[in-house]
Design a protein around this motif. Structure first.
Motif, PDB file in Angstrom:
ATOM      1  N   ASN A  45     -10.469  34.271  -7.749  1.00 18.28           N
ATOM      2  CA  ASN A  45     -10.775  32.832  -7.630  1.00 18.28           C
ATOM      3  C   ASN A  45      -9.290  32.312  -7.388  1.00 18.28           C
ATOM      4  OD1 ASN A  45     -14.038  33.096  -6.682  1.00 18.28           O
ATOM      5  ND2 ASN A  45     -14.545  31.727  -8.510  1.00 18.28           N
ATOM      6  N   ILE A  48     -13.933  33.652  -2.153  1.00 23.39           N
ATOM      7  CA  ILE A  48     -13.941  32.980  -3.533  1.00 23.39           C
ATOM      8  C   ILE A  48     -15.542  33.707  -4.064  1.00 23.39           C
ATOM      9  CG2 ILE A  48     -12.267  31.084  -2.703  1.00 23.39           C
ATOM     10  CD1 ILE A  48     -14.571  29.194  -2.509  1.00 23.39           C
ATOM     11  N   GLU A  49     -15.730  32.994  -5.014  1.00 23.44           N
ATOM     12  CA  GLU A  49     -16.900  33.131  -6.315  1.00 23.44           C
ATOM     13  C   GLU A  49     -17.329  32.095  -5.846  1.00 23.44           C
ATOM     14  OE1 GLU A  49     -19.043  35.703  -9.161  1.00 23.44           O
ATOM     15  OE2 GLU A  49     -17.084  35.963  -9.317  1.00 23.44           O
ATOM     16  N   LYS A  69     -20.169  35.363  -3.550  1.00 18.12           N
ATOM     17  CA  LYS A  69     -19.329  35.622  -2.709  1.00 18.12           C
ATOM     18  C   LYS A  69     -19.066  34.885  -1.278  1.00 18.12           C
ATOM     19  CE  LYS A  69     -17.145  38.216  -5.733  1.00 18.12           C
ATOM     20  NZ  LYS A  69     -16.187  39.190  -5.672  1.00 18.12           N
ATOM     21  N   ASP A  74     -13.254  34.039 -12.608  1.00 17.57           N
ATOM     22  CA  ASP A  74     -11.546  32.628 -12.286  1.00 17.57           C
ATOM     23  C   ASP A  74     -10.498  33.306 -11.647  1.00 17.57           C
ATOM     24  OD1 ASP A  74     -13.124  30.907 -12.952  1.00 17.57           O
ATOM     25  OD2 ASP A  74     -12.276  30.770 -15.370  1.00 17.57           O
ATOM     26  N   ARG A 124      -7.381  27.819  -2.576  1.00 16.68           N
ATOM     27  CA  ARG A 124      -8.582  26.847  -3.021  1.00 16.68           C
ATOM     28  C   ARG A 124      -9.523  26.121  -2.689  1.00 16.68           C
ATOM     29  NH1 ARG A 124      -6.202  23.132  -7.884  1.00 16.68           N
ATOM     30  NH2 ARG A 124      -7.737  21.698  -6.949  1.00 16.68           N
TER      31      ARG A 124
END
Length: 345
Positions: free
Chosen positions: A47, A84-85, A91, A44, A100
């Motif tokens: 991210n 992002i994961e 990824k 998190d 985001r």
């Protein structure tokens, strides 16, 4: 990042525990689904967002007063390339709004003047196309608000009509910009003063009112990711992280009603769906009415950019874990499934 507003959590549901290891033992009658969960946890911190934030956080911007006395609500949104994961160890090279996916969930009140300053720090031309009513020059399409890297543009229009809407990039090829993550929720609450025949219902939708505070409101953006770029999705989710709400069920107080703002932005599949286990909901298609489009249903289908509001309650249920998921089995098995943890207040 780049926010000049604030997030308002009034009326939000109790947040889910961040998706690490399962908080609640998961199996039994649902073990067929439970055995298919992703293994491990996403990072998190890397991210820059959590599934808790994506589920319950509203961006309400900065409020000021125009010379004519009207409210001006201002937002700042930045396009940024960011990896992002989306599942443990997986990824995805996303194009994002404010770092985001989905982008910030913008919320305003019917009749306000909206001003969205959009800055493109990405590697490709981008825009913000709002599903709503506005002038052609504010449409966020080539020649009307689509800007190159390093440029900025200010979208300005009135907040009409009220409802559950969305925004997304409208640069070409559209499917690539959508799939890469450039979308977000855009909700306009009804102004009770404009709906005297249904003022109490309108107040229940208006963020910050006592009537709204009793609701547990959730933002659910149904999306998917093609990780090998063959125009077929390998992962499906609500709010980007596969199985996030199965690993960390969403806590729901059984005495308070639930309202979900549901939006489908899935690319490469013609429809997505939402099925609620052991319960039924009322559905407001596009959210532009204060009376339900459908009453007492447990499944709704949406094509891309279709959206609506779901309202339901667990007041007659016993506490426990209640599943929700897409009713395409492939989507469920590849990440689009979660649980509500219904508890006594």
């Amino acid at each position: 990042m780049g926010q000049e507003g604030h997030a308002d959590h009034a009326g939000a549901a109790a947040p889910a525990t961040p998706a690490t290891e399962p908080e609640v033992p998961y199996g039994g009658a649902h073990s067929a689904h439970g055995d298919m969960l992703t293994v491990g946890a996403v990072d998190d911190a890397a991210n820059g967002f959590t599934t808790t934030e994506l589920l319950t956080e509203w961006e309400t911007g900065t409020v000021s007063t125009l010379p004519d006395g009207r409210v001006l609500r201002s937002f700042v949104i930045e396009a940024v390339d960011k990896e992002i994961e989306i599942a443990p160890g997986v990824k995805f090279p996303a194009w994002t709004y404010n770092g985001r996916v989905p982008g910030p969930a913008l919320r305003a009140k019917e009749g306000e003047r909206l001003q969205i300053t959009f800055r493109n720090f990405g590697s490709h031309p981008h825009s913000m196309h709002f599903h709503g009513i506005h002038a052609a020059r504010m449409d966020g399409v080539p020649g009307a608000g689509l800007i190159n890297p390093g440029e900025s543009f200010v979208y300005e229009f009135d907040a009409f009509p009220f409802g559950c809407h969305l925004y997304h990039c409208h640069a070409l090829p559209l499917r690539r910009h959508m799939h890469k993550g450039m979308y977000g929720a855009f909700v306009i609450d009804p102004d009770p003063a404009l709906h005297p025949e249904a003022a109490e219902l309108a107040s229940g939708r208006l963020l910050g009112t006592p009537e709204n505070a009793r609701w547990q409101e959730l933002i659910m953006v149904m999306n998917a990711f093609d990780t090998n770029f063959d125009s077929e999705n390998e992962f499906y989710a609500v709010n980007s992280i596969a199985h996030a709400y199965a690993k960390a069920p969403i806590r729901i107080e059984k005495s308070r009603p639930v309202r979900i703002y549901l939006i489908n932005v899935t690319e490469f599949d013609p429809i997505n769906s939402f099925h609620l286990h052991a319960n039924f909901f009322d559905y407001y298609d596009t959210g532009t009415n204060l009376s339900p489009t459908l009453k007492t249903v447990d499944l709704i289908m949406q094509c891309q950019a279709q959206r609506g509001i779901l309202e339901f309650s667990y007041i007659r249920h016993e506490p426990g874990l209640y599943m929700f998921h897409a009713h395409q089995s492939e989507f469920t098995e590849l990440g689009w499934m979660g649980m509500f943890d219904v508890v006594e207040a």
